[in-house]
Design an enzyme around this catalytic site. Structure first.
Site, PDB file in Angstrom:
ATOM      1  CB  CYS A   1      -9.671  11.183   9.308  1.00  0.00           C
ATOM      2  SG  CYS A   1      -8.507  10.324   8.243  1.00  0.00           S
TER       3      CYS A   1
ATOM      4  NE  ARG B   1      -3.649  -0.281   2.628  1.00  0.00           N
ATOM      5  CZ  ARG B   1      -4.930  -0.496   2.346  1.00  0.00           C
ATOM      6  NH1 ARG B   1      -5.317  -1.708   1.968  1.00  0.00           N
ATOM      7  NH2 ARG B   1      -5.817   0.462   2.427  1.00  0.00           N
TER       8      ARG B   1
ATOM      9  NE  ARG C   1      -1.608  -0.048   6.001  1.00  0.00           N
ATOM     10  CZ  ARG C   1      -2.016  -1.288   6.233  1.00  0.00           C
ATOM     11  NH1 ARG C   1      -1.138  -2.203   6.619  1.00  0.00           N
ATOM     12  NH2 ARG C   1      -3.286  -1.613   6.101  1.00  0.00           N
TER      13      ARG C   1
ATOM     14  CG  MET D   1      -9.238  -0.880  13.846  1.00  0.00           C
ATOM     15  SD  MET D   1      -8.242  -1.506  12.458  1.00  0.00           S
ATOM     16  CE  MET D   1      -8.867  -0.527  11.105  1.00  0.00           C
TER      17      MET D   1
ATOM     18  CB  CYS E   1      -7.892  14.587   3.058  1.00  0.00           C
ATOM     19  SG  CYS E   1      -9.462  13.759   2.740  1.00  0.00           S
TER      20      CYS E   1
ATOM     21  NE  ARG F   1      -4.255  -6.273   3.571  1.00  0.00           N
ATOM     22  CZ  ARG F   1      -4.601  -7.515   3.294  1.00  0.00           C
ATOM     23  NH1 ARG F   1      -3.846  -8.524   3.726  1.00  0.00           N
ATOM     24  NH2 ARG F   1      -5.681  -7.771   2.590  1.00  0.00           N
TER      25      ARG F   1
ATOM     26  CB  CYS G   1     -13.117  12.998   8.413  1.00  0.00           C
ATOM     27  SG  CYS G   1     -13.640  12.723   6.716  1.00  0.00           S
TER      28      CYS G   1
ATOM     29  CB  THR H   1      -8.351   3.098  -0.277  1.00  0.00           C
ATOM     30  OG1 THR H   1      -8.192   1.676  -0.302  1.00  0.00           O
ATOM     31  CG2 THR H   1      -9.330   3.457   0.830  1.00  0.00           C
TER      32      THR H   1
ATOM     33  CG  ASP I   1     -19.058  27.402  16.536  1.00  0.00           C
ATOM     34  OD1 ASP I   1     -18.070  28.085  16.855  1.00  0.00           O
ATOM     35  OD2 ASP I   1     -19.011  26.456  15.722  1.00  0.00           O
TER      36      ASP I   1
END
Length: 636
Positions: A87, A73, A319, A249, A80, A317, A84, A154, A606
């Site tokens: 994240c 990977r 990375r 996770m 991005c 795998r 989010c 992904t 806000d």
């Protein structure tokens, strides 16, 4: 490694046979006179020959437990186009300077080296890989690597529909799309950006272009989206999707705790209750997913059980992060910089020794879920884009805190399965529904929002008539003593252990005076921050569920219903808020209702404070409560 040239020769032979026969037709489409069965048997014989005569797998990519790492990977960027909450850490993520990120040539150099040693699958990740300007060219260059069978990506899906035709032409063969909710308003709340319908359009485009299956990654988080499991599963009835439910996770900054995680077993039980005939599918070697299929459905569902049932024993795998570090385990904090060695002029053999040493140090399995949450590791955004909720509150599995029919405003009522079917009808993605507006006698537009946590088909959006509180019933009992202090005046939590469980309902209200300028922007949904009413409504729902974490001496209550309603009052340039909560238990829910109304009001402030700070929050009060030994309360 001496036998590798033979392996390459056989691989070329296999690839050429898979592409065409003597007439130029694909092998799977046999030449005239040749049966499809014969062609299939020939291809099967060639593959068997390749397996029997293939070179031994690279020692550099084989760890001390015999695991062969054939899947790489590569993170193309840390950036991005979404923001989010789940994240990255609450305080944000410092991005690596551009000069320290891998260049395109460095990415291809490393990919070429790994493929030469036996990697046959590469997945491009991020950040969001599709915002990298040269992503199509990178895919095209990877496609030329002999021995690479699969190139995947992904993505969050926002740019997918626009780029996918080019990516497919370049050689992209597999797609994973991250999507944690099927509710547009909840999507906007989670990612702090619009884009739900672009993601849906991307999924539609992938199906249209023939990708099968299209994998949809959904991280399941208690208190946020566990109530959408069945809706996601229902999508596989008519679509070639593999909906992959992923256990939440822990990563640096996402404030993981065990109560937020919905386990594989719990998810599976939920789906089986709806579809008892659910069938287990055979697991592929080195697969991270436990796959299931509902008989008669076109697609399938899968569960990725990283926390409750790890799959470390078959992990294949590796990375490479965007800044060039090699990670041999997603949950490990050990990394080695391949970038630095590349730029220092390391030879291919030197790089292989460094890679081999790192792979050789890979542990048999990662730490347990509780240990992982205490380990120092990168935030997920700096490893690869992965959807995880940031600080979602613990809750009761039976609570359904979102009703997508109401979150989107006033719309014709129908079942959610019908709504999903409409959304996907003809693989067409509808335009974002306009915010519901109701013309008042004054000639102005009034926007109404209501959020339900149950499926009361007769419930109405807030209207002037609906503000009347419930009629009082039962004796009005009060106490002259404070219940949250002991005999010496110290704070103390009330013991409710011996109290009977009764049905408890409470309604609270608040008013936010916006002023004419902010009111007009809210009314027309023109605030730069987004839809203030939707965000405030969702904040109110969330606040009700975490009241015990905010108010020290409150008991945790498993709410069965939360409803937040907002109404624009054009005569006062105000937003009227009403929050109601329901639960069955030994203690009341008035604090949950009051907290919900107050946080809804604060969120409106806000959202609008950049326009005006002359905003007043007032009339935060309990309207009514029912249930409990002290009787019911009704404000006149």
């Amino acid at each position: 490694m001496a036998a590798r040239p033979l392996s390459r020769m056989l691989w070329r032979l296999l690839r050429s046979s898979a592409r065409s026969c003597s007439s130029g037709a694909p092998v799977t489409q046999p030449c005239p006179g040749e049966s499809a069965r014969a062609a299939s048997e020939e291809l099967s014989r060639r593959r068997q020959f390749l397996r029997e005569h293939a070179a031994p797998f690279s020692a550099f990519l084989t760890d001390s437990f015999g695991r062969q790492h054939s899947y790489l990977r590569i993170s193309l960027t840390e950036k991005c186009n979404l923001r989010c909450q789940y994240c990255m850490p609450e305080e944000g993520v410092p991005l690596t300077p551009k000069a320290n990120l891998l260049t395109t040539e460095e990415i291809l150099t490393l990919a070429r080296l790994f493929v030469k040693e036996g990697v046959d699958k590469i997945r491009l990740t991020g950040g969001e890989p599709l915002i990298r300007p040269d992503v199509v060219d990178i895919v095209a260059q990877l496609q030329r690597l002999e021995g690479l069978r699969t190139i995947g990506v992904t993505t969050n899906g926002v740019n997918l529909a626009r780029l996918l035709p080019q990516l497919q032409k370049a050689g992209l063969s597999a797609i994973n799309i991250s999507l944690d909710t099927l509710v547009p308003a909840k999507f906007e709340f989670i990612v702090r950006r619009k884009g739900f319908h672009k993601v849906m359009e991307g999924i539609h485009k992938a199906i249209e272009l023939g990708y099968n299956p299209v994998k949809v990654n959904c991280v399941v988080m208690r208190g946020l989206n566990e109530d959408e499991l069945l809706d996601f599963a229902a999508l596989t009835e008519g679509l070639p999707l593999d909906v992959r439910f992923i256990e939440y996770m822990p990563f640096d900054g996402n404030k993981w705790n065990f109560k937020k995680m919905v386990s594989y077993k719990e998810m599976l039980d939920t789906v089986r209750q709806q579809w008892p005939e659910l069938e287990k599918l055979p697991e592929e070697e080195s697969s991270t997913a436990k796959a299931f299929k509902i008989p008669g459905f076109q697609g399938q569902i899968s569960f990725i059980t990283s926390m409750s049932q790890h799959f470390c024993g078959t992990c294949n795998r590796l990375r490479i992060t965007a800044d060039g570090n090699l990670k041999v385990c997603l949950f490990g904090n050990s990394e080695v910089s391949l970038r630095d060695h590349l730029r220092a002029g390391a030879s291919e053999q030197e790089l292989l020794r460094i890679i081999g040493a790192a792979v050789g140090r890979k542990k048999r399995q990662h730490a347990g879920m509780f240990s992982i949450s205490q380990m120092k590791n990168r935030p997920m955004i700096l490893i690869e884009l992965f959807l995880m909720f940031h600080d979602s509150p613990p809750g009761n599995p039976s609570i359904s805190s979102w009703d997508p029919l109401h979150v989107q405003g006033l719309r014709p009522r129908m079942s959610f399965s019908s709504q999903v079917a409409t959304l996907w009808k003809g693989y067409r993605v509808p335009q974002t529904p306009p915010l519901a507006q109701q013309r008042l006698g004054s000639g102005s537009f009034q926007r109404h929002y209501t959020s339900h946590a149950d499926s009361d088909a007769n419930s109405k959006c807030l209207s002037p008539g609906s503000w009347a509180p419930a009629a009082p019933s039962g004796p009005q009992l009060t106490s002259e003593q404070l219940t949250h202090v002991d005999s010496e005046g110290r704070a103390a939590m009330v013991d409710v252990g011996r109290k009977p469980d009764t049905e408890r309902v409470a309604v609270a209200s608040a008013v936010v005076l916006l002023g004419p300028v902010a009111f007009k922007l809210v009314q027309q949904n023109q605030l730069k921050k987004g839809d203030a009413l939707v965000v405030a409504q969702l904040a109110g729902v969330q606040a009700a569920k975490v009241t015990s974490q905010l108010i020290p001496l409150c008991h945790h209550v498993a709410l069965s219903h939360v409803q937040v309603q907002l109404e624009l009052d054009s005569t006062r340039h105000a937003v009227k808020i009403q929050a109601s909560c329901r639960a069955r238990g030994p203690t009341g829910v008035e604090m949950e209702a009051l907290t919900s109304a107050a946080v809804t009001a604060l969120t409106l402030y806000d959202m609008c404070k950049a326009v005006s700070r002359d905003i007043v929050l007032e009339e935060i009060k309990l309207i009514s409560k029912t249930g409990g030994q002290r009787g019911d309360f009704h404000r006149a």
